[in-house]
Design a protein around this motif. Structure first.
Motif, PDB file in Angstrom:
ATOM      1  N   LYS A   7       0.810  -1.177   0.164  1.00 12.85           N
ATOM      2  CA  LYS A   7       0.031   0.181   0.133  1.00 12.85           C
ATOM      3  C   LYS A   7       0.898   1.120   0.133  1.00 12.85           C
ATOM      4  N   ARG A   8       0.702   2.075  -0.910  1.00 11.43           N
ATOM      5  CA  ARG A   8       1.635   3.319  -1.065  1.00 11.43           C
ATOM      6  C   ARG A   8       0.949   4.333   0.155  1.00 11.43           C
ATOM      7  N   THR A   9       1.901   4.763   0.789  1.00 14.42           N
ATOM      8  CA  THR A   9       1.605   5.624   1.984  1.00 14.42           C
ATOM      9  C   THR A   9       2.644   6.819   1.956  1.00 14.42           C
ATOM     10  N   GLY A  10       2.326   7.669   2.419  1.00 14.91           N
ATOM     11  CA  GLY A  10       3.231   9.099   2.807  1.00 14.91           C
ATOM     12  C   GLY A  10       2.696  10.171   2.185  1.00 14.91           C
ATOM     13  N   VAL A  11       3.072  11.502   2.032  1.00 14.48           N
ATOM     14  CA  VAL A  11       2.486  12.728   1.922  1.00 14.48           C
ATOM     15  C   VAL A  11       3.696  13.375   0.691  1.00 14.48           C
ATOM     16  N   ALA A  12       3.078  13.829  -0.195  1.00 18.13           N
ATOM     17  CA  ALA A  12       3.895  14.293  -1.460  1.00 18.13           C
ATOM     18  C   ALA A  12       4.706  15.576  -1.160  1.00 18.13           C
ATOM     19  N   LEU A  13       6.003  15.663  -1.655  1.00 22.93           N
ATOM     20  CA  LEU A  13       6.723  17.058  -1.174  1.00 22.93           C
ATOM     21  C   LEU A  13       6.193  18.113  -2.199  1.00 22.93           C
ATOM     22  N   THR A  14       5.985  19.266  -1.819  1.00 28.34           N
ATOM     23  CA  THR A  14       5.775  20.337  -2.708  1.00 28.34           C
ATOM     24  C   THR A  14       6.843  20.688  -3.584  1.00 28.34           C
ATOM     25  N   GLU A  15       6.663  21.452  -4.636  1.00 21.77           N
ATOM     26  CA  GLU A  15       7.747  21.649  -5.471  1.00 21.77           C
ATOM     27  C   GLU A  15       8.798  22.632  -4.687  1.00 21.77           C
ATOM     28  N   ARG A  16       8.489  23.331  -3.708  1.00 24.42           N
ATOM     29  CA  ARG A  16       9.507  24.238  -2.913  1.00 24.42           C
ATOM     30  C   ARG A  16      10.251  23.381  -2.124  1.00 24.42           C
ATOM     31  N   LYS A  18      10.760  20.043  -2.614  1.00 26.48           N
ATOM     32  CA  LYS A  18      11.725  19.277  -3.220  1.00 26.48           C
ATOM     33  C   LYS A  18      12.736  20.044  -3.701  1.00 26.48           C
ATOM     34  N   ILE A  19      12.959  21.249  -4.027  1.00 21.19           N
ATOM     35  CA  ILE A  19      14.037  21.951  -4.363  1.00 21.19           C
ATOM     36  C   ILE A  19      14.911  22.244  -3.142  1.00 21.19           C
ATOM     37  N   SER A  20      14.280  22.422  -1.961  1.00 23.69           N
ATOM     38  CA  SER A  20      15.013  22.564  -0.696  1.00 23.69           C
ATOM     39  C   SER A  20      15.637  21.083  -0.288  1.00 23.69           C
ATOM     40  N   TRP A  21      14.937  20.034  -0.462  1.00 29.00           N
ATOM     41  CA  TRP A  21      15.536  18.816  -0.231  1.00 29.00           C
ATOM     42  C   TRP A  21      16.898  18.589  -1.022  1.00 29.00           C
ATOM     43  N   LEU A  22      16.604  18.888  -2.413  1.00 25.02           N
ATOM     44  CA  LEU A  22      17.649  18.637  -3.332  1.00 25.02           C
ATOM     45  C   LEU A  22      18.784  19.537  -3.153  1.00 25.02           C
ATOM     46  N   ARG A  23      18.594  20.837  -2.714  1.00 20.14           N
ATOM     47  CA  ARG A  23      19.715  21.392  -2.031  1.00 20.14           C
ATOM     48  C   ARG A  23      20.573  20.977  -0.949  1.00 20.14           C
ATOM     49  N   LEU A  24      19.604  20.669  -0.048  1.00 21.04           N
ATOM     50  CA  LEU A  24      20.550  20.177   1.262  1.00 21.04           C
ATOM     51  C   LEU A  24      21.382  18.801   1.112  1.00 21.04           C
ATOM     52  N   ILE A  25      20.746  17.785   0.175  1.00 23.33           N
ATOM     53  CA  ILE A  25      21.558  16.401  -0.023  1.00 23.33           C
ATOM     54  C   ILE A  25      22.523  16.764  -1.146  1.00 23.33           C
ATOM     55  N   ARG A  26      22.639  18.059  -1.931  1.00 29.83           N
ATOM     56  CA  ARG A  26      23.545  18.284  -2.756  1.00 29.83           C
ATOM     57  C   ARG A  26      24.662  19.243  -2.096  1.00 29.83           C
ATOM     58  N   SER A  27      24.632  19.560  -0.940  1.00 29.32           N
ATOM     59  CA  SER A  27      25.260  20.485  -0.150  1.00 29.32           C
ATOM     60  C   SER A  27      26.525  19.758   0.292  1.00 29.32           C
ATOM     61  N   ASP A  28      27.596  20.424   0.716  1.00 19.68           N
ATOM     62  CA  ASP A  28      28.951  19.868   1.060  1.00 19.68           C
ATOM     63  C   ASP A  28      28.786  18.944   2.406  1.00 19.68           C
ATOM     64  N   ASN A  29      29.338  17.729   2.174  1.00 21.58           N
ATOM     65  CA  ASN A  29      29.298  16.679   3.410  1.00 21.58           C
ATOM     66  C   ASN A  29      28.020  16.495   4.067  1.00 21.58           C
ATOM     67  N   VAL A  30      26.824  16.623   3.220  1.00 19.13           N
ATOM     68  CA  VAL A  30      25.507  16.186   3.550  1.00 19.13           C
ATOM     69  C   VAL A  30      25.347  14.663   2.901  1.00 19.13           C
ATOM     70  N   GLY A  31      25.313  13.453   3.594  1.00 17.37           N
ATOM     71  CA  GLY A  31      24.918  12.298   3.093  1.00 17.37           C
ATOM     72  C   GLY A  31      23.483  11.920   3.565  1.00 17.37           C
ATOM     73  N   PRO A  32      22.985  10.968   3.416  1.00 13.42           N
ATOM     74  CA  PRO A  32      21.739  10.424   4.015  1.00 13.42           C
ATOM     75  C   PRO A  32      21.604  10.592   5.313  1.00 13.42           C
ATOM     76  N   VAL A  33      22.614  10.123   6.082  1.00 13.40           N
ATOM     77  CA  VAL A  33      22.557  10.100   7.566  1.00 13.40           C
ATOM     78  C   VAL A  33      22.228  11.623   8.018  1.00 13.40           C
ATOM     79  N   THR A  34      23.408  12.230   7.550  1.00 14.17           N
ATOM     80  CA  THR A  34      23.272  13.866   7.922  1.00 14.17           C
ATOM     81  C   THR A  34      21.925  14.528   7.559  1.00 14.17           C
ATOM     82  N   PHE A  35      21.573  14.101   6.541  1.00 11.68           N
ATOM     83  CA  PHE A  35      20.320  14.781   5.804  1.00 11.68           C
ATOM     84  C   PHE A  35      19.273  14.429   6.980  1.00 11.68           C
TER      85      PHE A  35
END
Length: 383
Positions: A7-16, A18-35
Motif C-alpha cells: 500500500k502506498r503511503t506518505g505525503v507528496a513533497l511540494t515543488e518548493r 523538493k527544491i530545498s531537499w535537493l539543495r540540502l542533499i547536494r550541499s557539502d558533506n551532507v549524506g543521507p544520515v546527515t540529511f
C-alpha cells in the motif's frame, strides 16, 4: 500469484520542498544520515540550509562551506524533466517501500519508468559479470518464476548475471539501480536494455546527480540500494571479494534474506557463493527455494527505520543552541580514530543526547567525522 504489492503511503513533497531537499542533499558533506539528522533537528530543509554554514564553522571546518543554490537545484529538476525522470522523496508514496526501512536511506531518488514497480515487493538478483552460460540461465529462471509470482526483480544493470535477470523480467517488472546518474548508465552496451526497462514495466533508480559518471567507489552505494529495495537477494556466481558479496553483506545487515546458488569448488566464480553457504545463506537450487522463503515476508510490512520527517509533519524548527566550549571539547575528546557507538559517547561524556548529536553534525559538516556501518562514528585520523 501472491499479493506482493505494498500500500502506498506518505505525503507528496511540494515543488518548493523538493527544491530545498535537493539543495540540502547536494550541499557539502551532507549524506543521507546527515540529511536525516538535520531534518530531525531543525524540522525543515529550509531551516537546516540556513544553519549549515554556522554548523560547519563550529565544527572547525577548514574551508568555506558550499550550500547548493536554488538555481542549481532548479537546473537539476529541469534536466530531470527533459529526460523524462522525476525525484521521489523518502516520505512520498512512490518511494520504494522496503528501502524506507533501512537506516541511511537516500532522502531523494531520481527515477524514470513505471512507478508501480516501486510499490511491489522485490527480489534482488546479482552475480558475476563474467557469468557462465548455466549461471545466466539459472538467474533468468529465478527471475521469470519470481516475476510470475508477482515480484519485481532488482539488479544493477551490470554484465552477466544482472543482465540475464533484467532481460528475463522485462515483462513482469524490473528495477535497474545505477551507480551513476540515470543519464549515465554503465556499461555502455546495456543502454538499450535500460531503455527497454524504462519504457516498459520497469524502473531506473539512482541517488546520484544527473550527469554523474560512475566511479569505482560508487558501485558499493549502488549495491546497498539493491539490498535495501529487496526483501531478499539471490547471489548467482560470485567470486571472492566481488561486488555481489558486498550486496549480500548489506542484505544481511538489513535483515533481508540471502540466497546463494552452490557451484563447483573448481570454478573461481563460485568461491564467493559457496562461502556464503558456509555462513548460513539459503541453499538455492530451484526457484521454489526462493519463493517459499519470501512468501511470509510478502504478507506484512516491517516498521520503518528512523528517517526524515514527512512533509506536513515536521517537528518545530530549532536554531542551533550554542554549547559551552568546554562541553564541545569534552565530546570531541571522547572521539578518536576507532569507531564508537553514539550511545557510548553520550554515556561517557554525560552530555545531553541532543548536544552530542549537534556536535557530531558540526564535525560531519566540517569534514572531520567518519560514519561507519552500524551507526558508529570516528574522528578523522588527520584531524
Amino acid at each position: 500469484m501472491l499479493n506482493v504489492s505494498a500500500k502506498r503511503t506518505g505525503v507528496a513533497l511540494t515543488e518548493r520542498q523538493k527544491i530545498s531537499w535537493l539543495r540540502l542533499i547536494r550541499s557539502d558533506n551532507v549524506g543521507p544520515v546527515t540529511f536525516r539528522d538535520l531534518i530531525n533537528h531543525f524540522g525543515t530543509a529550509d531551516a537546516a540550509l540556513d544553519a549549515l554554514p554556522e554548523l560547519s564553522r563550529r565544527g572547525a571546518g577548514a574551508r568555506t562551506f558550499r550550500v547548493a543554490t536554488i538555481a542549481e537545484a532548479e537546473r537539476e529538476l529541469e534536466i530531470a524533466h527533459r529526460f523524462g525522470a522525476t525525484f521521489v522523496g523518502i516520505g512520498e508514496p512512490n518511494y520504494p517501500f522496503a528501502l524506507r526501512q533501512i537506516d541511511g536511506a537516500p532522502p531523494l531518488l531520481a527515477v524514470k519508468g513505471n512507478l508501480d514497480a516501486a510499490a511491489r515487493s522485490s527480489l534482488g538478483i546479482v552475480g558475476s559479470r563474467n557469468a557462465s552460460v548455466s549461471g545466466a540461465k539459472f538467474a533468468a529462471m529465478i527471475a521469470r518464476d519470481a516475476g510470475r509470482a508477482g515480484y519485481v526483480i532488482t539488479s544493477g544493470l551490470a554484465r552477466g548475471i544482472d543482465t540475464a535477470a533484467h532481460r528475463a523480467s522485462l515483462e513482469s517488472g524490473t528495477i535497474a539501480v545505477l551507480a551513476g546518474g540515470i543519464d549515465r548508465p554503465y556499461p555502455p552496451e546495456n543502454v538499450g536494455l535500460l531503455n527497454d526497462i524504462m519504457s516498459g514495466q520497469g524502473l531506473a533508480v539512482s541517488e546520484m546527480p544527473f550527469g554523474w559518471e560512475p566511479r569505482a567507489r560508487d558501485f558499493p552505494r549502488r549495491n546497498r540500494l539493491i539490498a535495501g529495495i529487496s526483501l531478499g537477494v539471490a547471489i548467482v556466481e560470485a567470486a571472492n571479494r566481488s561486488g555481489s558479496l558486498i550486496t549480500a553483506r548489506y542484505a544481511a545487515d538489513f535483515g533481508r534474506l540471502v540466497f546463494a546458488v552452490p557451484g563447483s569448488p573448481l570454478d573461481p566464480r563460485c568461491h564467493g557463493t559457496n562461502g556464503l553457504l558456509k555462513q548460513g545463506a539459503i541453499v538455492t537450487t530451484t526457484s521454489d527455494d526462493v519463493l517459499d522463503a519470501l512468501a511470509p515476508l510478502s504478507q506484512y510490512r516491517l516498521p520503518l527505520a528512523a528517517g526524515a520527517e514527512e512533509p506536513g509533519h515536521a517537528a518545530p524548527s530549532r536554531q542551533p543552541v550554542p554549547l559551552a566550549d568546554g562541553d564541545r571539547a569534552t565530546i570531541i575528546d571522547a572521539l578518536g580514530p576507532t569507531p564508537a557507538e553514539i550511545d557510548d559517547v553520550i554515556r561517557h561524556t554525560g552530555q545531553p543526547a541532543a548536544e552530542v548529536y549537534l556536535v557530531l553534525l558540526e564535525l560531519d559538516l566540517a569534514g572531520r567525522l567518519s560514519r561507519h556501518a552500524g551507526g558508529l562514528v570516528s574522528l578523522n585520523a588527520e584531524q
